[in-house]
Scaffold this active site. Structure first.
Site, PDB file in Angstrom:
ATOM      1  N   GLY A  49      47.985  42.488  44.337  1.00 46.99           N
ATOM      2  CA  GLY A  49      49.183  41.657  44.324  1.00 46.99           C
ATOM      3  C   GLY A  49      49.924  41.723  43.004  1.00 46.99           C
ATOM      4  CB  CYS A  50      49.064  42.656  39.660  1.00 48.21           C
ATOM      5  SG  CYS A  50      48.172  41.098  39.539  1.00 48.21           S
ATOM      6  CB  ALA A  51      54.126  45.050  39.559  1.00 52.77           C
ATOM      7  CB  SER A  52      50.581  46.019  35.819  1.00 42.90           C
ATOM      8  OG  SER A  52      51.743  45.323  35.571  1.00 42.90           O
TER       9      SER A  52
END
Length: 136
Positions: A49-52
């Site tokens: 769920g994190c872009a990174s």
């Protein structure tokens, strides 16, 4: 209910008037953290769920919660450092009681993070709360 370490961040943010200075401050907090060992950067510690790329490695010792973390994005490393100040050292039973959104709002982060970063921050908080709930 915030820890002394988190209250220090709040005080520092009040001193820094410009958001760019606050942004650099968060990044510096991330740079000051020790990197997570590569052996701990595994699917079980990865936060979805994190872009990174984000990894959180929680520990529970003597009923106290703490975690280490890492990211490939400097601002996210800084956000991990802020979350560590908020949660590390709390009794496991206290972790779910922390109003993370309210505490982080004191820093004004929600107004200055992109939607993707905000989603990632929520995902990290959910992981922290989930691990603590399982351990309680």
């Amino acid at each position: 209910m915030a820890s002394e370490a988190f209250e220090e961040i709040v005080a520092d943010f009040e001193f820094l008037e410009d958001w760019e200075d606050r942004y650099r401050y968060v990044i510096d907090k991330g740079r000051a953290m020790d990197p997570l060992e590569d052996a701990l950067k595994v699917p079980a510690t990865k936060v979805e769920g994190c872009a990174s790329q984000v990894w959180l490695h929680p520990r529970i010792e003597a009923g106290r919660f703490s975690f280490d973390g890492d990211s490939d994005a400097m601002i996210v490393r800084g956000l991990i450092a802020v979350l560590r100040a908020l949660y590390n050292g709390l009794a496991v039973s206290e972790v779910p009681k922390v109003d993370a959104a309210g505490e982080l709002a004191r820093l004004g982060l929600n107004e200055h993070l992109s939607a993707q970063r905000s989603n990632g921050l929520r995902a990290m908080i959910e992981r922290i709360r989930g691990v603590a709930a399982e351990a309680a």
